[in-house]
Motif scaffolding. Sequence first.
Motif, PDB file in Angstrom:
ATOM      1  N   HIS A   1       0.644  -1.288   0.127  1.00  0.00           N
ATOM      2  CA  HIS A   1      -0.007   0.039  -0.103  1.00  0.00           C
ATOM      3  C   HIS A   1       0.813   1.312   0.068  1.00  0.00           C
ATOM      4  N   ARG A   2       0.175   2.260  -0.535  1.00  0.00           N
ATOM      5  CA  ARG A   2       1.152   3.841  -0.507  1.00  0.00           C
ATOM      6  C   ARG A   2       0.081   4.750  -0.571  1.00  0.00           C
TER       7      ARG A   2
ATOM      8  N   LEU B   1     -14.706  -4.867   8.826  1.00  0.00           N
ATOM      9  CA  LEU B   1     -14.915  -3.992   7.928  1.00  0.00           C
ATOM     10  C   LEU B   1     -13.544  -2.898   7.757  1.00  0.00           C
ATOM     11  N   GLN B   2     -13.259  -2.744   6.743  1.00  0.00           N
ATOM     12  CA  GLN B   2     -12.024  -1.794   6.316  1.00  0.00           C
ATOM     13  C   GLN B   2     -12.357  -0.506   5.667  1.00  0.00           C
ATOM     14  N   LEU B   3     -12.005   0.612   6.448  1.00  0.00           N
ATOM     15  CA  LEU B   3     -12.199   1.969   5.759  1.00  0.00           C
ATOM     16  C   LEU B   3     -10.618   2.396   5.377  1.00  0.00           C
ATOM     17  N   TRP B   4     -10.863   3.118   4.098  1.00  0.00           N
ATOM     18  CA  TRP B   4      -9.569   3.713   3.762  1.00  0.00           C
ATOM     19  C   TRP B   4      -9.703   5.277   4.026  1.00  0.00           C
ATOM     20  N   LEU B   5      -8.760   5.846   4.469  1.00  0.00           N
ATOM     21  CA  LEU B   5      -8.661   7.247   4.689  1.00  0.00           C
ATOM     22  C   LEU B   5      -7.495   7.655   4.068  1.00  0.00           C
ATOM     23  N   ASN B   6      -7.837   8.846   3.238  1.00  0.00           N
ATOM     24  CA  ASN B   6      -6.754   9.355   2.666  1.00  0.00           C
ATOM     25  C   ASN B   6      -5.960  10.236   3.358  1.00  0.00           C
ATOM     26  N   LEU B   7      -4.772  10.338   2.778  1.00  0.00           N
ATOM     27  CA  LEU B   7      -3.561  11.357   3.350  1.00  0.00           C
ATOM     28  C   LEU B   7      -3.369  12.269   2.306  1.00  0.00           C
ATOM     29  N   PRO B   8      -3.228  13.697   3.019  1.00  0.00           N
ATOM     30  CA  PRO B   8      -2.955  14.818   2.341  1.00  0.00           C
ATOM     31  C   PRO B   8      -1.667  14.766   1.618  1.00  0.00           C
ATOM     32  N   LYS B   9      -1.318  15.421   0.558  1.00  0.00           N
ATOM     33  CA  LYS B   9      -0.142  15.570  -0.145  1.00  0.00           C
ATOM     34  C   LYS B   9       1.238  15.453   0.618  1.00  0.00           C
ATOM     35  N   GLU B  10       1.144  16.269   1.549  1.00  0.00           N
ATOM     36  CA  GLU B  10       2.295  16.538   2.350  1.00  0.00           C
ATOM     37  C   GLU B  10       2.826  15.438   3.269  1.00  0.00           C
ATOM     38  N   LEU B  11       1.852  14.282   3.471  1.00  0.00           N
ATOM     39  CA  LEU B  11       1.860  13.239   4.307  1.00  0.00           C
ATOM     40  C   LEU B  11       1.938  11.968   3.528  1.00  0.00           C
ATOM     41  N   LYS B  12       1.888  11.949   2.337  1.00  0.00           N
ATOM     42  CA  LYS B  12       1.956  10.740   1.613  1.00  0.00           C
ATOM     43  C   LYS B  12       3.232   9.646   1.664  1.00  0.00           C
ATOM     44  N   GLN B  13       4.370  10.611   1.814  1.00  0.00           N
ATOM     45  CA  GLN B  13       5.478  10.001   2.030  1.00  0.00           C
ATOM     46  C   GLN B  13       6.080   9.674   3.408  1.00  0.00           C
ATOM     47  N   THR B  14       5.336   9.798   4.311  1.00  0.00           N
ATOM     48  CA  THR B  14       5.569   9.501   5.698  1.00  0.00           C
ATOM     49  C   THR B  14       5.750   8.134   5.798  1.00  0.00           C
TER      50      THR B  14
ATOM     51  N   LYS C   1     -12.445  15.867   8.617  1.00  0.00           N
ATOM     52  CA  LYS C   1     -12.487  17.016   7.954  1.00  0.00           C
ATOM     53  C   LYS C   1     -12.055  16.747   6.391  1.00  0.00           C
ATOM     54  N   PRO C   2     -12.755  17.112   5.215  1.00  0.00           N
ATOM     55  CA  PRO C   2     -12.452  17.026   3.940  1.00  0.00           C
ATOM     56  C   PRO C   2     -10.981  17.563   3.862  1.00  0.00           C
ATOM     57  N   ILE C   3     -10.069  16.811   3.003  1.00  0.00           N
ATOM     58  CA  ILE C   3      -8.718  17.101   2.723  1.00  0.00           C
ATOM     59  C   ILE C   3      -8.757  18.160   1.154  1.00  0.00           C
ATOM     60  N   LYS C   4      -9.769  17.785   0.396  1.00  0.00           N
ATOM     61  CA  LYS C   4     -10.086  18.620  -0.753  1.00  0.00           C
ATOM     62  C   LYS C   4      -8.757  18.614  -1.762  1.00  0.00           C
ATOM     63  N   GLU C   5      -8.294  17.523  -2.133  1.00  0.00           N
ATOM     64  CA  GLU C   5      -7.137  17.445  -3.044  1.00  0.00           C
ATOM     65  C   GLU C   5      -7.579  16.374  -4.030  1.00  0.00           C
ATOM     66  N   PRO C   6      -6.910  16.480  -5.378  1.00  0.00           N
ATOM     67  CA  PRO C   6      -7.101  15.393  -6.246  1.00  0.00           C
ATOM     68  C   PRO C   6      -6.740  13.968  -5.535  1.00  0.00           C
TER      69      PRO C   6
ATOM     70  N   PRO D   1      -3.747  -1.110  -4.921  1.00  0.00           N
ATOM     71  CA  PRO D   1      -3.535  -0.737  -3.474  1.00  0.00           C
ATOM     72  C   PRO D   1      -3.012   0.746  -3.121  1.00  0.00           C
ATOM     73  N   PHE D   2      -2.773   1.699  -4.254  1.00  0.00           N
ATOM     74  CA  PHE D   2      -2.251   2.926  -4.123  1.00  0.00           C
ATOM     75  C   PHE D   2      -3.134   4.053  -4.178  1.00  0.00           C
ATOM     76  N   VAL D   3      -3.093   5.019  -3.461  1.00  0.00           N
ATOM     77  CA  VAL D   3      -3.936   6.246  -3.510  1.00  0.00           C
ATOM     78  C   VAL D   3      -2.895   7.441  -3.599  1.00  0.00           C
ATOM     79  N   MET D   4      -2.912   8.061  -4.809  1.00  0.00           N
ATOM     80  CA  MET D   4      -2.025   9.444  -4.857  1.00  0.00           C
ATOM     81  C   MET D   4      -2.885  10.509  -5.416  1.00  0.00           C
ATOM     82  N   ASN D   5      -2.156  11.547  -5.731  1.00  0.00           N
ATOM     83  CA  ASN D   5      -2.825  12.666  -6.176  1.00  0.00           C
ATOM     84  C   ASN D   5      -2.634  12.892  -8.008  1.00  0.00           C
ATOM     85  N   THR D   6      -1.841  11.857  -8.504  1.00  0.00           N
ATOM     86  CA  THR D   6      -1.683  12.024 -10.001  1.00  0.00           C
ATOM     87  C   THR D   6      -1.281  10.675 -10.538  1.00  0.00           C
ATOM     88  N   GLU D   7      -1.720  10.429 -11.859  1.00  0.00           N
ATOM     89  CA  GLU D   7      -1.549   9.195 -12.437  1.00  0.00           C
ATOM     90  C   GLU D   7      -0.032   8.824 -12.343  1.00  0.00           C
TER      91      GLU D   7
END
Length: 286
Positions: free
Chosen positions: A60-61, A115-128, A248-253, A259-265
């Motif tokens: 996952h990422r 039950l599995q919930l996927w919670l997004n990360l904002p762009k600045e935290l995706k490489q934590t 609180k909504p993150i409001k990012e693409p 298994p991956f959730v990012m901001n761009t293709e």
Amino acid sequence: MDKQPQRYIRDHWKVKYNKNGYPHVQQGWVLPPDRMSEYDPFILMADDWFKRGTFSDHPHRGFQTITYVIDGRLEHTDNNGGHSVLHAGDVQYMNAGSGARHAEEAVDDDLIHTLQLWLNLPKELKQTESSYQNVYVEDAPKVVIEGGYLRVYSGTVANTSGPMNSLVPINMVELYLKEGATYSLELPRNHNGHVYMLQGKLKFAENVTLQKTEVGLLSYDELADDKETDKLNITAHERSRVLIYTGKPIKEPVVARGPFVMNTEDEIKEAFNDFRLGKFGPSSQE
């Protein structure tokens, strides 16, 4: 007279299940991924029954998972050397961050229900750095209310804080009410969220009644201040149990592939390439 704004259910549905056979016996989308723009900061939520061999080693990422065990024993292993077994009512939080590799398996011959919930990360935290936290049911504070109780897994609800250390702060509570009981749940007004019925029959606000395996999306005010709250009025038609999640909504693409959730293709392609190159480390089951 109480002038505080009131929440309501803005959409709702009954979960439809696919019978997949062995070992992934049955799956239903509580939050279908094709509507993820409506759930921000959440991405999807799955209701799964499975045997051992369904969710073996995988990567996952770029997001977080929150796994609630309804029944059975869930064995977790990861490539950081982590190992644990969770039981009914336990929750595991994972920050996949820059790259996690793990397995989630039924123990022995159990039929596990999660039950599995996927919670997004904002762009600045995706490489934590990836991390895991087990929240055992006995460690989640139980708040006794008239006609029932609240169990607080994450966030602060009813002046009580849960133990989950999510990088993106959310509220996660389990509410139990006996037949005829009522409760007004106070929530941050700018939090998006949903409810999922585990048992019984509940009326939310004045507009919607939900039963077992039904989900309701909550209204919210994205322009509200972080300190503003509102109330969700709940009435039990029979003894009932419901999970409530808000954030609180993150409001990012959002670009989600496998298994991956990012901001761009391009970031998705990079994630797949990094996994093929071994940058996610060795198998979690070696």
